[in-house]
Design an enzyme around this catalytic site. Structure first.
Site, PDB file in Angstrom:
ATOM      1  N   ASN A   1      28.030  42.338  45.138  1.00 16.32           N
ATOM      2  CA  ASN A   1      28.743  41.063  44.998  1.00 16.32           C
ATOM      3  C   ASN A   1      28.963  40.564  46.419  1.00 16.32           C
ATOM      4  O   ASN A   1      29.854  41.036  47.121  1.00 16.32           O
ATOM      5  CB  ASN A   1      30.074  41.302  44.270  1.00 16.32           C
ATOM      6  CG  ASN A   1      30.836  40.018  44.047  1.00 16.32           C
ATOM      7  OD1 ASN A   1      30.458  38.953  44.535  1.00 16.32           O
ATOM      8  ND2 ASN A   1      31.925  40.124  43.314  1.00 16.32           N
TER       9      ASN A   1
ATOM     10  N   ARG B   1      45.032  28.579  42.233  1.00 18.86           N
ATOM     11  CA  ARG B   1      44.400  27.359  41.715  1.00 18.86           C
ATOM     12  C   ARG B   1      45.310  26.699  40.679  1.00 18.86           C
ATOM     13  O   ARG B   1      45.946  27.386  39.882  1.00 18.86           O
ATOM     14  CB  ARG B   1      43.054  27.669  41.049  1.00 18.86           C
ATOM     15  CG  ARG B   1      42.012  28.216  41.985  1.00 18.86           C
ATOM     16  CD  ARG B   1      40.652  28.242  41.266  1.00 18.86           C
ATOM     17  NE  ARG B   1      39.700  29.057  41.996  1.00 18.86           N
ATOM     18  CZ  ARG B   1      39.186  30.187  41.523  1.00 18.86           C
ATOM     19  NH1 ARG B   1      39.519  30.639  40.324  1.00 18.86           N
ATOM     20  NH2 ARG B   1      38.328  30.877  42.248  1.00 18.86           N
TER      21      ARG B   1
ATOM     22  N   GLU C   1      33.387  44.388  35.329  1.00 25.67           N
ATOM     23  CA  GLU C   1      32.295  43.454  35.587  1.00 25.67           C
ATOM     24  C   GLU C   1      31.127  44.145  36.275  1.00 25.67           C
ATOM     25  O   GLU C   1      29.969  43.827  36.024  1.00 25.67           O
ATOM     26  CB  GLU C   1      32.805  42.276  36.430  1.00 25.67           C
ATOM     27  CG  GLU C   1      33.732  41.382  35.622  1.00 25.67           C
ATOM     28  CD  GLU C   1      34.501  40.374  36.452  1.00 25.67           C
ATOM     29  OE1 GLU C   1      35.551  40.750  37.013  1.00 25.67           O
ATOM     30  OE2 GLU C   1      34.058  39.220  36.543  1.00 25.67           O
TER      31      GLU C   1
ATOM     32  N   LYS D   1      30.789  43.465  48.480  1.00 24.27           N
ATOM     33  CA  LYS D   1      31.432  44.445  47.607  1.00 24.27           C
ATOM     34  C   LYS D   1      30.302  45.143  46.863  1.00 24.27           C
ATOM     35  O   LYS D   1      29.351  44.469  46.437  1.00 24.27           O
ATOM     36  CB  LYS D   1      32.333  43.681  46.627  1.00 24.27           C
ATOM     37  CG  LYS D   1      33.369  44.484  45.931  1.00 24.27           C
ATOM     38  CD  LYS D   1      34.281  43.536  45.153  1.00 24.27           C
ATOM     39  CE  LYS D   1      35.032  44.318  44.103  1.00 24.27           C
ATOM     40  NZ  LYS D   1      35.663  43.454  43.127  1.00 24.27           N
TER      41      LYS D   1
ATOM     42  N   HIS E   1      40.969  36.362  30.316  1.00 25.03           N
ATOM     43  CA  HIS E   1      40.744  37.092  31.577  1.00 25.03           C
ATOM     44  C   HIS E   1      41.836  36.618  32.539  1.00 25.03           C
ATOM     45  O   HIS E   1      41.793  35.494  33.042  1.00 25.03           O
ATOM     46  CB  HIS E   1      39.343  36.777  32.123  1.00 25.03           C
ATOM     47  CG  HIS E   1      39.071  37.419  33.445  1.00 25.03           C
ATOM     48  ND1 HIS E   1      38.231  38.506  33.595  1.00 25.03           N
ATOM     49  CD2 HIS E   1      39.532  37.135  34.690  1.00 25.03           C
ATOM     50  CE1 HIS E   1      38.189  38.856  34.870  1.00 25.03           C
ATOM     51  NE2 HIS E   1      38.981  38.043  35.553  1.00 25.03           N
ATOM     52  N   LEU E   2      42.841  37.468  32.747  1.00 23.59           N
ATOM     53  CA  LEU E   2      43.989  37.082  33.576  1.00 23.59           C
ATOM     54  C   LEU E   2      44.034  37.934  34.833  1.00 23.59           C
ATOM     55  O   LEU E   2      44.666  38.993  34.871  1.00 23.59           O
ATOM     56  CB  LEU E   2      45.294  37.238  32.769  1.00 23.59           C
ATOM     57  CG  LEU E   2      45.347  36.551  31.394  1.00 23.59           C
ATOM     58  CD1 LEU E   2      46.683  36.821  30.701  1.00 23.59           C
ATOM     59  CD2 LEU E   2      45.094  35.045  31.517  1.00 23.59           C
ATOM     60  N   GLY E   3      43.310  37.509  35.843  1.00 27.16           N
ATOM     61  CA  GLY E   3      43.341  38.182  37.145  1.00 27.16           C
ATOM     62  C   GLY E   3      43.887  37.195  38.152  1.00 27.16           C
ATOM     63  O   GLY E   3      44.660  36.314  37.794  1.00 27.16           O
ATOM     64  N   ASN E   4      43.470  37.326  39.395  1.00 23.76           N
ATOM     65  CA  ASN E   4      43.888  36.323  40.377  1.00 23.76           C
ATOM     66  C   ASN E   4      43.281  34.971  39.999  1.00 23.76           C
ATOM     67  O   ASN E   4      43.936  33.949  40.026  1.00 23.76           O
ATOM     68  CB  ASN E   4      43.468  36.779  41.770  1.00 23.76           C
ATOM     69  CG  ASN E   4      44.253  36.032  42.824  1.00 23.76           C
ATOM     70  OD1 ASN E   4      45.391  35.607  42.601  1.00 23.76           O
ATOM     71  ND2 ASN E   4      43.626  35.818  43.962  1.00 23.76           N
TER      72      ASN E   4
ATOM     73  N   ARG F   1      25.664  39.880  41.506  1.00 24.93           N
ATOM     74  CA  ARG F   1      26.515  38.885  40.856  1.00 24.93           C
ATOM     75  C   ARG F   1      26.197  37.529  41.489  1.00 24.93           C
ATOM     76  O   ARG F   1      26.246  37.379  42.709  1.00 24.93           O
ATOM     77  CB  ARG F   1      27.976  39.222  41.087  1.00 24.93           C
ATOM     78  CG  ARG F   1      28.865  38.134  40.539  1.00 24.93           C
ATOM     79  CD  ARG F   1      30.316  38.409  40.827  1.00 24.93           C
ATOM     80  NE  ARG F   1      31.099  37.373  40.195  1.00 24.93           N
ATOM     81  CZ  ARG F   1      32.120  36.763  40.782  1.00 24.93           C
ATOM     82  NH1 ARG F   1      32.471  37.075  42.007  1.00 24.93           N
ATOM     83  NH2 ARG F   1      32.794  35.841  40.133  1.00 24.93           N
TER      84      ARG F   1
ATOM     85  N   GLY G   1      43.460  42.171  35.880  1.00 20.41           N
ATOM     86  CA  GLY G   1      44.666  42.750  36.496  1.00 20.41           C
ATOM     87  C   GLY G   1      45.951  42.468  35.737  1.00 20.41           C
ATOM     88  O   GLY G   1      46.697  43.393  35.375  1.00 20.41           O
TER      89      GLY G   1
ATOM     90  N   HIS H   1      33.592  33.630  34.855  1.00 23.33           N
ATOM     91  CA  HIS H   1      34.044  34.954  34.379  1.00 23.33           C
ATOM     92  C   HIS H   1      33.220  35.394  33.173  1.00 23.33           C
ATOM     93  O   HIS H   1      33.674  36.215  32.364  1.00 23.33           O
ATOM     94  CB  HIS H   1      35.529  34.932  33.935  1.00 23.33           C
ATOM     95  CG  HIS H   1      36.504  34.768  35.053  1.00 23.33           C
ATOM     96  ND1 HIS H   1      37.674  34.070  34.891  1.00 23.33           N
ATOM     97  CD2 HIS H   1      36.509  35.222  36.317  1.00 23.33           C
ATOM     98  CE1 HIS H   1      38.363  34.083  36.021  1.00 23.33           C
ATOM     99  NE2 HIS H   1      37.662  34.794  36.909  1.00 23.33           N
TER     100      HIS H   1
ATOM    101  N   GLY I   1      46.274  40.775  32.704  1.00 24.61           N
ATOM    102  CA  GLY I   1      46.101  40.995  31.259  1.00 24.61           C
ATOM    103  C   GLY I   1      46.189  42.462  30.884  1.00 24.61           C
ATOM    104  O   GLY I   1      46.732  42.830  29.836  1.00 24.61           O
ATOM    105  N   GLU I   2      45.677  43.339  31.754  1.00 26.40           N
ATOM    106  CA  GLU I   2      45.672  44.776  31.447  1.00 26.40           C
ATOM    107  C   GLU I   2      47.002  45.451  31.765  1.00 26.40           C
ATOM    108  O   GLU I   2      47.395  46.407  31.100  1.00 26.40           O
ATOM    109  CB  GLU I   2      44.566  45.484  32.248  1.00 26.40           C
ATOM    110  CG  GLU I   2      43.172  45.105  31.794  1.00 26.40           C
ATOM    111  CD  GLU I   2      42.098  45.530  32.791  1.00 26.40           C
ATOM    112  OE1 GLU I   2      42.294  46.563  33.476  1.00 26.40           O
ATOM    113  OE2 GLU I   2      41.080  44.831  32.891  1.00 26.40           O
TER     114      GLU I   2
HETATM  115  P1  AMP Z   1      42.362  41.008  39.420  1.00 21.35           P
HETATM  116  O1  AMP Z   1      41.916  39.691  40.019  1.00 21.35           O
HETATM  117  O2  AMP Z   1      41.780  41.272  38.075  1.00 21.35           O
HETATM  118  O3  AMP Z   1      42.246  42.170  40.362  1.00 21.35           O
HETATM  119  O4  AMP Z   1      43.940  40.848  39.154  1.00 21.35           O
HETATM  120  C1  AMP Z   1      44.845  40.620  40.212  1.00 21.35           C
HETATM  121  C2  AMP Z   1      46.205  40.268  39.624  1.00 21.35           C
HETATM  122  O5  AMP Z   1      46.643  41.317  38.744  1.00 21.35           O
HETATM  123  C3  AMP Z   1      47.282  40.108  40.682  1.00 21.35           C
HETATM  124  O6  AMP Z   1      48.087  38.977  40.395  1.00 21.35           O
HETATM  125  C4  AMP Z   1      48.096  41.378  40.514  1.00 21.35           C
HETATM  126  O7  AMP Z   1      49.426  41.180  40.872  1.00 21.35           O
HETATM  127  C5  AMP Z   1      47.999  41.601  39.031  1.00 21.35           C
HETATM  128  N1  AMP Z   1      48.364  42.979  38.681  1.00 21.35           N
HETATM  129  C6  AMP Z   1      47.701  44.112  38.957  1.00 21.35           C
HETATM  130  N2  AMP Z   1      48.402  45.200  38.525  1.00 21.35           N
HETATM  131  C7  AMP Z   1      49.552  44.692  37.961  1.00 21.35           C
HETATM  132  C8  AMP Z   1      50.699  45.279  37.338  1.00 21.35           C
HETATM  133  N3  AMP Z   1      50.805  46.590  37.204  1.00 21.35           N
HETATM  134  N4  AMP Z   1      51.663  44.458  36.883  1.00 21.35           N
HETATM  135  C9  AMP Z   1      51.552  43.112  37.033  1.00 21.35           C
HETATM  136  N5  AMP Z   1      50.503  42.509  37.596  1.00 21.35           N
HETATM  137  C10 AMP Z   1      49.513  43.276  38.073  1.00 21.35           C
END
Ligand code: AMP
Length: 415
Positions: A16, A252, A395, A23, A219-222, A102, A341, A191, A343-344
């Site tokens: 990536n 965003r 991914e 990465k 999909h709830l990450g950054n 990617r 991140g 995504h 969502g999990e």
């Molecule tokens: P990702 O882009 O999938 O790596 O997700 C990053 C996001 O997941 C960031 O906002 C982190 O703060 C959040 N995150 C990761 N671990 C946790 C956790 N244990 N509790 C709350 N948010 C988390």
């Protein structure tokens, strides 16, 4: 390639490539295990930093870190090759069965992963206007990987491909049609690798064929996006022509009245590029409460910080709106899927996303939801009509799977 060599060697490197970073993950696809995972950052700066975790013989992971000047991506990939050789993960790039890249934007040209050739590289280059920050960097990764390993088949896996099944009424904007024909203005969605991966995982978990499940995947990450998946195919998604649209994200803004942009231009005199950067990098959770990491935000909210509480309310309200909309789109929803991140890992965010949705058949079990655990988890109440699944996304593994499949399919058609 003979059957015996295929059996011995199924090492796939997933790359990536960003504008100043690479990465990577090395998989042994015989057992779907990670042999090494690393990140080279700050390429082109005085002190580039490489960190790698390597699987030891005993099965644990060993960490390696190196700081040195790395002038460009070519040199960067050479360093990665040396570190993988020194750590015993991979003797040389020629040992690889394949390399998976990617690629962020495949436009309308790519509905599926492809074996990379000159024509594919030209198409990725042509798509650069749609993803100016990402596609040129992805292409550099492909070019240097082809230089380092000219005999190894390489596959491009696109973030947009899974959403190429969107029907026209979902992918067109309410704009003059000529803009689509001349400038390719439409919803593409992103995504896709993650939405595709969790869709397959959810189908397997629900013991249904992948083309028989209706899902809302979150999909709830950054970065964050939602998708409506009907019979295993994406029929709508919250990100648009670029990743800026849809849910509120780390930095965003997500959905916005487009007139705000012109209003800001007039009021502040800021040039368009500055406003674009503001919407992409200074908005979302960060814009609302000053930080974009959900862990910090949850902690601040716990401590009574009003801005952090507002950010969480806005973030989860936007998600609930999309759940409602996609329930209308799908009719029957078999499962709501949380991944990435937040969502999990953020049980409290999941709880707030599902709050007040009993009339849609979505009811969370608070105890199940709060319990920690690995793998796929079900967190709905016994009487919930919709299953609520927490599925760790992967991914990189999905890119490795797709790379393996493309190379095998290509070998089949060559006969
Ligand atoms: P990702 O882009 O999938 O790596 O997700 C990053 C996001 O997941 C960031 O906002 C982190 O703060 C959040 N995150 C990761 N671990 C946790 C956790 N244990 N509790 C709350 N948010 C988390």
């Amino acid at each position: 390639m003979t059957q015996s060599t295929v059996k011995q060697n199924l090492k796939i490197l997933v790359i990536n490539c960003g504008s100043s970073s690479i990465k990577y993950q090395l998989f042994d696809m015989r057992e779907r295990s990670v042999l090494a995972a690393g990140l080279l950052e700050q390429i082109g700066e005085a002190r580039s930093r490489l960190t790698q975790r390597t699987r030891s013989r005993k099965g644990g992971m060993r960490a390696t870190a190196k700081t040195q000047t790395v002038g460009g991506h070519r040199q960067g990939l050479a360093l990665i090759g040396r570190v993988m050789a020194d750590t015993g993960a991979l003797g040389s790039f020629t040992e690889l069965y394949g390399i998976g890249h990617r690629v962020v934007h495949g436009g309308e040209a790519f509905r599926a992963p492809v074996i990379i050739d000159r024509g594919v590289m030209d198409a990725i280059r042509r798509m650069a206007a749609l993803a100016p920050l990402h596609n040129p960097a992805n292409l550099v990764g492909i070019e240097v990987a082809r230089e380092h390993a000219p005999q190894v088949p390489q596959v491009a896996v696109f973030d947009t491909a899974f959403h190429q099944t969107l029907p026209p009424h979902a992918f067109h904007y309410g704009l003059p049609r000529g803009l689509y024909r001349r400038h390719h203005v439409r919803r593409y969605g992103f995504h896709g690798t993650s939405h595709a991966y969790v869709t397959r995982q959810a189908a397997a978990h629900l013991q249904r064929p992948p083309d028989a499940v209706n899902l809302i995947t979150l999909h709830l990450g950054n970065g964050a996006s939602a998708a409506a998946v009907k019979n295993g195919r994406s029929v709508d998604t919250s990100m648009g022509m670029t990743p800026l649209e849809g849910l509120i994200m780390g930095t965003r803004c997500g959905d916005l009245d487009p007139a705000i942009i012109f209003y800001l231009g007039r009021e502040t005199g800021q040039p368009a590029g500055e406003i674009e950067a503001l919407l992409n990098r200074e908005s979302g959770l960060k814009g609302i409460c000053g930080v974009n990491d959900m862990r910090d935000i949850l902690q601040r909210a716990e401590g009574g910080d009003a801005a952090a509480r507002l950010a969480i309310d806005m973030y989860t309200y936007r998600i609930r709106k999309y759940i409602g909309a996609y329930t209308a789109v799908l009719g029957r929803v078999d499962a709501l899927v949380f991944t990435a991140g937040i969502g999990e890992h953020a049980a409290d965010i999941r709880r707030r996303c599902c709050r007040g949705l009993a009339h849609l058949g979505i009811v969370l079990d608070e105890d199940e939801n709060s319990r920690r655990g690995a793998g796929i988890r079900e967190v709905q109440a016994a009487h919930s009509k919709v299953r609520i699944l927490v599925i760790p996304t992967d991914e990189e593994l999905e890119i490795a799977e797709q790379t393996l499949k493309q190379i095998r399919d290509d070998a089949q058609t060559a006969f």
